[in-house]
Scaffold this motif. Structure first.
Motif, PDB file in Angstrom:
ATOM      1  N   SER A  77       0.852  -1.202   0.000  1.00  7.76           N
ATOM      2  CA  SER A  77       0.000   0.000   0.000  1.00  7.76           C
ATOM      3  C   SER A  77       0.878   1.239   0.000  1.00  7.76           C
ATOM      4  O   SER A  77       1.606   1.486   0.971  1.00  7.76           O
ATOM      5  CB  SER A  77      -0.911   0.017   1.234  1.00  7.76           C
TER       6      SER A  77
ATOM      7  N   ASP B 105       0.490   4.493   0.377  1.00  8.24           N
ATOM      8  CA  ASP B 105       0.338   5.622   1.306  1.00  8.24           C
ATOM      9  C   ASP B 105       0.004   5.187   2.726  1.00  8.24           C
ATOM     10  O   ASP B 105      -0.340   6.011   3.566  1.00  8.24           O
ATOM     11  CB  ASP B 105      -0.706   6.612   0.798  1.00  8.24           C
ATOM     12  N   ALA B 106       0.112   3.891   3.004  1.00  2.00           N
ATOM     13  CA  ALA B 106      -0.162   3.411   4.353  1.00  2.00           C
ATOM     14  C   ALA B 106       1.034   3.674   5.268  1.00  2.00           C
ATOM     15  O   ALA B 106       2.178   3.714   4.818  1.00  2.00           O
ATOM     16  CB  ALA B 106      -0.479   1.918   4.328  1.00  2.00           C
TER      17      ALA B 106
ATOM     18  N   SER C 280      -1.289   0.451  12.440  1.00  3.49           N
ATOM     19  CA  SER C 280      -0.143   1.348  12.428  1.00  3.49           C
ATOM     20  C   SER C 280       0.850   0.877  13.475  1.00  3.49           C
ATOM     21  O   SER C 280       0.471   0.303  14.503  1.00  3.49           O
ATOM     22  CB  SER C 280      -0.573   2.786  12.733  1.00  3.49           C
TER      23      SER C 280
ATOM     24  N   LEU D 244      -6.090  -0.937  10.893  1.00  7.49           N
ATOM     25  CA  LEU D 244      -6.231  -0.420   9.543  1.00  7.49           C
ATOM     26  C   LEU D 244      -7.031  -1.375   8.668  1.00  7.49           C
ATOM     27  O   LEU D 244      -7.744  -0.965   7.759  1.00  7.49           O
ATOM     28  CB  LEU D 244      -4.850  -0.211   8.916  1.00  7.49           C
TER      29      LEU D 244
ATOM     30  N   ASP E 180      -3.654  -1.535  -2.230  1.00  7.29           N
ATOM     31  CA  ASP E 180      -4.523  -0.377  -2.413  1.00  7.29           C
ATOM     32  C   ASP E 180      -4.106   0.761  -1.480  1.00  7.29           C
ATOM     33  O   ASP E 180      -3.277   0.603  -0.590  1.00  7.29           O
ATOM     34  CB  ASP E 180      -6.000  -0.722  -2.197  1.00  7.29           C
ATOM     35  N   LYS E 181      -4.685   1.941  -1.720  1.00  5.89           N
ATOM     36  CA  LYS E 181      -4.432   3.084  -0.853  1.00  5.89           C
ATOM     37  C   LYS E 181      -5.043   2.812   0.518  1.00  5.89           C
ATOM     38  O   LYS E 181      -5.968   2.015   0.664  1.00  5.89           O
ATOM     39  CB  LYS E 181      -5.011   4.351  -1.471  1.00  5.89           C
ATOM     40  N   VAL E 182      -4.531   3.513   1.527  1.00  2.70           N
ATOM     41  CA  VAL E 182      -4.911   3.192   2.885  1.00  2.70           C
ATOM     42  C   VAL E 182      -6.406   3.398   3.126  1.00  2.70           C
ATOM     43  O   VAL E 182      -7.011   2.680   3.939  1.00  2.70           O
ATOM     44  CB  VAL E 182      -4.058   4.004   3.886  1.00  2.70           C
ATOM     45  N   ALA E 183      -7.034   4.314   2.422  1.00  2.08           N
ATOM     46  CA  ALA E 183      -8.469   4.555   2.602  1.00  2.08           C
ATOM     47  C   ALA E 183      -9.312   3.373   2.146  1.00  2.08           C
ATOM     48  O   ALA E 183     -10.445   3.195   2.608  1.00  2.08           O
ATOM     49  CB  ALA E 183      -8.888   5.818   1.854  1.00  2.08           C
ATOM     50  N   GLN E 184      -8.783   2.566   1.228  1.00  2.00           N
ATOM     51  CA  GLN E 184      -9.476   1.373   0.737  1.00  2.00           C
ATOM     52  C   GLN E 184      -8.624   0.122   0.974  1.00  2.00           C
ATOM     53  O   GLN E 184      -8.659  -0.832   0.193  1.00  2.00           O
ATOM     54  CB  GLN E 184      -9.783   1.481  -0.762  1.00  2.00           C
ATOM     55  N   LEU E 185      -7.865   0.107   2.041  1.00  2.21           N
ATOM     56  CA  LEU E 185      -6.877  -0.935   2.262  1.00  2.21           C
ATOM     57  C   LEU E 185      -7.494  -2.327   2.168  1.00  2.21           C
ATOM     58  O   LEU E 185      -8.594  -2.572   2.672  1.00  2.21           O
ATOM     59  CB  LEU E 185      -6.230  -0.740   3.639  1.00  2.21           C
TER      60      LEU E 185
END
Length: 242
Positions: free
Chosen positions: A52, A54-55, A94, A101, A120-125
């Motif tokens: 990911s 941006d995680a 985290s 998360l 995927d990006k952290v918002a849709q991990l």
């Protein structure tokens, strides 16, 4: 190309683990200690990769037991390690936080070998567990697959120099191709957009050796990326038949 043999690795893989030669790669760090080399209950073997872009740096838990010794950042992970069989609840947090998360259950089968990719990006991990089935390695062949972890690259193809046609066709985000055979050599690799034919990323002078099994990872972002998260290719070694 190679005939793919399901779960051939049961005995070979456990012997290889005992020698502490698991999934050699520059970017993946081992979580083994001396206790891991003792007799263990029935287990499957899982490699974990953090894809990911941006995680934050992560800790990983399986049924509330922490898996990693060190925080896992983007492009890093944990080498193949034994996990108890059955349904396991994986939690990704985290670093140094119990706030989740992502939580997801996966079933681990005895003497099976897997790669678990955080994606995927952290918002849709999300995370996907892929069973690693390769043919028995030989000195006159390498084996390679492509794993697609770029959220915004679209479906892709993989071209390899001196190989007629595409080595991988129409691979979607979150998917992995099968392991396929190549003669040991030095190759140039090109990943293109399936829809437009645009060259997305290349890697040159990549050496693939005999007796070796590799995963090529397409990771990062095509757009709005910084230098650390830009679209790129990363090679990890799954297995070497010493």
């Amino acid at each position: 190309m190679f005939k793919r043999v399901k779960n051939w690795t049961a005995n070979h893989f456990k012997s290889w683990m005992a020698l502490s030669m698991i999934g050699a790669t520059l970017s993946l760090s081992s979580c083994f200690n001396d206790d891991d080399l003792q007799e263990t209950p029935p287990a499957g073997y899982v490699l974990i990769y953090q894809g990911s872009p941006d995680a934050p740096s992560m800790d990983v838990y399986a049924n509330q037991n922490k898996v990693n010794n060190y925080p896992i950042s983007f492009t890093e992970g944990i080498n193949y390690s034994p996990f108890y069989t059955g349904e396991r609840a994986f939690k990704f947090t985290s670093n140094n936080s119990l706030s989740s998360l992502l939580e997801k259950n996966f079933t681990i089968k005895e003497d099976s070998v897997y790669s678990l990719f955080v994606m995927d990006k952290v918002a849709q991990l999300d995370a996907v567990l892929i069973q690693d089935n390769w043919s028995e390695p030989t000195a006159d062949a390498s084996q390679l697959r492509l794993v697609h972890l770029s959220p915004d690259a679209g479906n892709v193809t993989l071209e390899i120099s001196d190989i007629e046609g595409n080595f991988v066709d129409d691979l979607a985000f979150g998917e992995a191709s099968e392991f396929d055979g190549l003669s040991p050599d030095i190759y140039n690799l090109t990943v293109k957009s399936e829809n437009s034919g645009e060259v997305l990323v290349t890697a040159t002078n990549i050496e693939l050796r005999g007796n070796s099994v590799y995963t090529l990872i397409l990771r990062g972002l095509k757009t709005n990326a910084n230098n650390e998260t830009k679209l790129d290719l990363q090679m990890i070694t799954n297995y070497i038949n010493y």
